[in-house]
Design an enzyme around this catalytic site. Sequence first.
Site, PDB file in Angstrom:
ATOM      1  N   GLU A  68       0.814  -1.227   0.000  1.00 37.22           N
ATOM      2  CA  GLU A  68       0.000   0.000   0.000  1.00 37.22           C
ATOM      3  C   GLU A  68       0.843   1.270   0.000  1.00 37.22           C
ATOM      4  O   GLU A  68       0.425   2.303  -0.526  1.00 37.22           O
ATOM      5  CB  GLU A  68      -0.959   0.003   1.187  1.00 37.22           C
ATOM      6  N   PHE A 130     -11.127  -7.359  14.172  1.00 35.56           N
ATOM      7  CA  PHE A 130     -10.065  -7.818  13.276  1.00 35.56           C
ATOM      8  C   PHE A 130      -9.771  -6.745  12.224  1.00 35.56           C
ATOM      9  O   PHE A 130     -10.666  -6.216  11.587  1.00 35.56           O
ATOM     10  CB  PHE A 130     -10.479  -9.122  12.582  1.00 35.56           C
ATOM     11  N   GLN A 131      -8.501  -6.438  12.083  1.00 33.80           N
ATOM     12  CA  GLN A 131      -8.016  -5.424  11.139  1.00 33.80           C
ATOM     13  C   GLN A 131      -8.659  -4.060  11.356  1.00 33.80           C
ATOM     14  O   GLN A 131      -8.873  -3.298  10.416  1.00 33.80           O
ATOM     15  CB  GLN A 131      -8.192  -5.892   9.691  1.00 33.80           C
ATOM     16  N   LYS A 180     -17.410  -0.977   6.411  1.00 35.12           N
ATOM     17  CA  LYS A 180     -17.890  -1.941   5.421  1.00 35.12           C
ATOM     18  C   LYS A 180     -19.414  -1.914   5.279  1.00 35.12           C
ATOM     19  O   LYS A 180     -19.942  -2.045   4.174  1.00 35.12           O
ATOM     20  CB  LYS A 180     -17.416  -3.339   5.814  1.00 35.12           C
ATOM     21  N   MET A 503      24.565   9.130   1.374  1.00 33.24           N
ATOM     22  CA  MET A 503      24.324  10.425   2.020  1.00 33.24           C
ATOM     23  C   MET A 503      24.600  10.339   3.523  1.00 33.24           C
ATOM     24  O   MET A 503      25.155  11.271   4.118  1.00 33.24           O
ATOM     25  CB  MET A 503      22.888  10.892   1.766  1.00 33.24           C
TER      26      MET A 503
END
Lengths: 610, 189
Positions: A68, A130-131, A180, A503
């Site tokens: 993502e 969940f999640q 949802k 760097m």
Amino acid sequence: MAQPKKPSARKSGTKPAAQRMSGAAIIMKALQDQGVEVVFGYPGGAVLPIYDELFKTNAVRHILVRQEGGAVHAAEGYARSTGKVGVVLVTSGPGATNAVTGLTDALMDSIPIVCLTGQVATHLIGNDAFQEADTTGITRPCTKHNYLVKDVEDLADVMHEAFYVAANGRPGPVVIDLPKDVQFAEGTYKEPAENLETEHSSYRPRTEPDAASIEEAVRLIAKAKRPIFYGGGGIINAGPDASKKFTELARVTGAPVTLTLMGLGAFPASDKQFVGMLGMHGTYEANMAMHGCDLMVCLGARFDDRITGRLDAFSPDSTKIHVDIDPSSINKNVAVDLPIIGDAGKVATAMLKSWRKLKPRRDKKAQDAWWDQIEGWRKRDCLAYSQTKGKQPIKPQHAIKRLYEIIKDKDHYVTTEVGQHQMWAAQYFQFEEPNRWMTSGGLGTMGYGLPAAVGAQIAHPESLVVDISGEASFLMNMQELGTMAQYRLPVKVFILNNEWMGMVRQWQELIHGGRYSETYSEGLPDFVKLAECFGGKGLRAEHAGELDDIINQMIDHPGPVIADIRVVKDESCYPMIPSGAAHYEMLLGPEDEGSGGPRGAASAAGLALV
Amino acid sequence: MNPKETTIERHVIGILVSNEPGVLARVIGLFSGRGYNIESLTVSEVDDRENLSRITIVTTGTPMVIEQIKAQLARLVPVYDVHDLTTEGSHLERELALIKVANTGEDRIEALRIADMFRARAIDSTLESFIFEMTGSTRKIDAFVDLMAALGGVEVSRTGVVGIARGSRLDMPMSRSKVAGKKTRKRKI
Ligand SMILES: Cc1ncc(C[n+]2csc(CCOP(=O)(O)OP(=O)(O)O)c2C)c(N)n1
Ligand SMILES: [Mg+2]
């Protein structure tokens, strides 16, 4: 306070035209009505209804990324190379948390993004389901605005408002968190309202500058003896015409122009009035001119600490005009004399018009003397390097310079990762137009360049898109090679492989006594084989004599390429304003002690700035 | 450095916001995220028709920081209007406090006497305690609380400062008021 007692009085999102459909369908329809062509996303349980709607309607093109974080950077690359809003679709919990780096990146660089995140059903919110993650809580400080849609009847309004907020005023990322059950619920679709710029109930950023201030600015520019334009990403964000107007304005005034890392391309690099990028790794002439000017005209930049160096020594004798669309940028770091709130393009246009109307006489003699002084600084040739030919190792600067010279006449877009290669790209690659250059400026996100190149290539399938990369940064989001393979994206990954987090190594050399703690890139993969196993072409250049040939092979290959350019390992990036130093105290090379005293003598406050 | 850049000032800022979930978190997050001070913060809905709440924040900072605070607040999407009551003409500030004093004997009488002087009202009483209700400036309440603490055990609940500009000007008018139809709400910049 937390809960409105009645449905929100959001009267401004839409105009009524009743159409009943599911939340997921409302989302798709809104995307279509907002003109969205591409969504970068990754599915999961909490966004299944939206993916189902996508399957059924094919309303927008979905690009399946491999993580993502890659989706947000890809959307950024898409947005920055097109000027449109980039759209992201991810699931709840880990999908949303993975997006956080990209959202922060977009906030820091003012990139318009709408990110749709799935959420657990409303009755489960707060139950550690969940999640479940508190997505609006987590993203509140890293978005321009965010929404949690609890009622499907608010959905169409919120969708349209999100696009308006992301793109107007100072652009930025907007998150819409979508439980949802709201995606399943039936609600009314409403079309986007017109004129949100004037009709939105609370967010109406000012874009038209104040006329009197414009005239005053024009007078100041005309009578200045040592003027300079300091342009930034705000000009790019204001659309391609803003760059044109800014260029015209600079030309009629004859003043030198410097640009920030974010602003490259807003003024043609080949123009004689361009003195190069400014700031920590900017050119000697740009920083000296910023220090020595008597009038600074800042357009769409924000006096960031990488630009100013030590604040109390920043351009002490200049009058400062600051043009910004965001009033909170004014006087944040540096006190300015004439603030102008407005869109950079509208301001440049207004100044140009006012200049032509007032026809001011400029102090030609003083300005010629100013240019003489600038030419003197230019003669230091601060970007000079020596490259021996044949079997000799490749200097990283040379690799960028040759890449530029070979591809400059092709239609091209360049992204970078973060590190020395990024700064060398900014120094040695010349940009003539806006929207061609995409780099993570404010956040400095390693792993930005590859997914951003994916986004740019999706937007410009026929163009040459190159990610100038470092071997360490590349590994941060290399999973996107899978995306390139799936969509046959001919992105060219041009790795300046110095086997170091260069760097960081440079800073360790400069201020930590050469104690190279954990900065060697141990265990690197064989980049040629890596390219091949993802269905691309792998190339390697080990010495100067073969560089051009490898670059040519890279651009001639019709598919994805990784070019592993082995460069000198211990090269440092100059010029450099060491942290805590003033912006005129640049180190020009490894032997340079800097005008501000011996290297390594940075103040404690300076060290903390790193 | 210019003394203006270092002097710390106290400002009372009024903010009109859309009463939507998260708006208070957004305002508070702005202060904590950017390291600004909050001396007190009060909030309540003030316009149920338009769903507007008004926040009063008392903050301290250098003039440059105060300007930053106002600009940062103004650019939040659900913020309608920001007014610096301290700089925009004179204004009124009030706090409401509930002060419980637990004591007996002579101290009880003394507490009542002082409360009378301060125009604090006793709104609850037992044989060993009073609860006083009092409105006033922060300083006045501080002084009263100090005196009560010398006379017994004390528990205090305060609202924090609410403020409004003096005079007839309506900076953040209610939608239902006569002038609202004329779009009096100032455009944000
Ligand atoms: C996500 C992230 N982690 C850490 C850093 C700190 N950092 C800045 S540059 C750099 C090294 C980059 O190495 P490489 O990609 O090889 O580029 P080079 O400097 O060698 O060109 C690191 C670790 C960062 N900018 N971003
Ligand atoms: Mg490296």
